[in-house]
Scaffold this active site. Structure first.
Site, PDB file in Angstrom:
ATOM      1  N   LEU A   3       0.888  -1.151   0.000  1.00 39.17           N
ATOM      2  CA  LEU A   3       0.000   0.000   0.000  1.00 39.17           C
ATOM      3  C   LEU A   3       0.931   1.207   0.000  1.00 39.17           C
ATOM      4  CD1 LEU A   3      -3.013   0.671   0.053  1.00 39.17           C
ATOM      5  CD2 LEU A   3      -2.911   0.725   2.546  1.00 39.17           C
ATOM      6  N   ASP A   4       0.789   2.080  -1.009  1.00 37.66           N
ATOM      7  CA  ASP A   4       1.725   3.190  -1.185  1.00 37.66           C
ATOM      8  C   ASP A   4       1.924   3.990   0.101  1.00 37.66           C
ATOM      9  OD1 ASP A   4       1.968   2.498  -3.802  1.00 37.66           O
ATOM     10  OD2 ASP A   4       0.640   4.047  -4.578  1.00 37.66           O
ATOM     11  N   LYS A   5       3.110   4.543   0.252  1.00 31.55           N
ATOM     12  CA  LYS A   5       3.432   5.362   1.422  1.00 31.55           C
ATOM     13  C   LYS A   5       2.446   6.517   1.608  1.00 31.55           C
ATOM     14  CE  LYS A   5       7.296   7.888   3.543  1.00 31.55           C
ATOM     15  NZ  LYS A   5       8.724   8.271   3.400  1.00 31.55           N
TER      16      LYS A   5
END
Length: 306
Positions: A112-114
């Site tokens: 899950l993207d930063k």
């Protein structure tokens, strides 16, 4: 070796390592390729089999065989905050492992993207990682997305039909408008920064992205930064969902393999059938762990400030 609760036949080395909870199968391949793994003191090659009684070590540390019923495995649901990076590399500031502070060795299932927040699973079961992440398994992932300008019906239809990104066209998906700037999208793909790229292609910028559901498991009840054990019922649903598509790419490749000489002296590799994931009931506890509170216990360490 006592085989009453461990593997009773030979299995591939990378699967042995991932089943043990040390890391995912892909990471196990990297360890083997880097000559960091030994079997009975000998550096093996990729594809080597592990037999009952073999001693497997990574960087000199003993790797124990997994219990057949996977009763020693950990399965977590975590509400990842913005700013936390989904990596097991401890030198990375704000990595997900330090943020959770679990006493067991765990790793995230997918990413899950930063800049994004929301639901992500973590586990010590390398086998289930492959089953959930295989693209053809097509498991739903639901997101709530806020964009930087008013939504239109044309945008919703275009997102749902498929958008050309990363030298492909995204699969048709379900998209519904929630408000003037917010929409909900259900994907069965996991392309790199997929939603953000889709929106950018259509002239929109994402200001907030939150994953609210994976398969049948919802984020509801977990505050930002909290995690909990997946319940027995949830694990039963997950196991049922992957039961019909348990093959990994490697399993499929070797489906028709016959017995072949092992690469180690005095060992002959026996063909091992694919072992389906047991319908284990998972951890019995499902209480929420909140890491915002200070505590001496490891399971309630404070997540690093972002």
């Amino acid at each position: 070796m006592n085989t009453s609760n461990t593997t009773s036949s030979s299995i591939r080395l990378n699967k042995f390592i991932s089943d043990s909870g040390f890391c995912s199968r892909r990471e196990a391949d990297k360890l083997i390729d880097s000559n960091r793994v030994t079997i009975n003191g000998v550096i093996p090659e990729l594809g080597t089999k592990v037999l009952p009684g073999d001693e497997v070590r990574v960087d000199g540390n003993l790797v124990k065989a997994s219990a057949e019923n996977k009763s020693d495995r950990v399965y977590l649901a975590y509400h990842k905050p913005v700013g936390i990076t989904c990596t097991t590399e401890r030198h990375v500031k704000g990595n997900i492992i330090d943020a959770i502070g679990h006493r067991e060795r765990i790793f995230p299932i997918g990413r899950l993207d930063k800049p994004s927040e929301g639901l992500i699973f973590l586990t010590s079961d390398g086998d289930i990682v492959n089953k959930i992440l295989r693209a053809e398994n097509a498991h739903d992932k639901e997101y709530i997305v806020t964009v930087d300008r008013p939504l239109t019906e044309r945008f919703i239809q275009a997102m749902a039909a498929g958008v050309p990104i990363l030298d492909t066209v995204t699969k048709p998906c379900t998209v519904t408008m929630q408000s003037k700037f917010v929409f909900r999208i259900i994907l069965t793909q996991g392309l790199n920064r997929q939603i953000r790229r889709m929106c950018e292609y259509l002239g929109y910028g994402v200001t907030k992205l939150k994953r609210s559901r994976i398969m049948s498991i919802r984020l509801a009840g977990l505050k930002v930064g909290q995690w909990r054990n997946l319940t027995p019922d949830e694990m039963h649903e997950i196991n049922s969902a992957v039961a019909g598509s348990t093959k990994t790419a490697e399993d499929a490749k070797h489906k028709t393999d016959t017995a072949v000489p092992d690469k180690r002296t005095n060992h002959v590799a026996k063909r091992s059938g694919n072992r389906g994931l047991k319908s284990d009931r998972g951890p019995e506890r499902s209480q929420v762990k909140n890491h915002s509170a200070s505590s001496a216990k490891t399971s309630s360490r404070r997540a690093p400030k972002r």
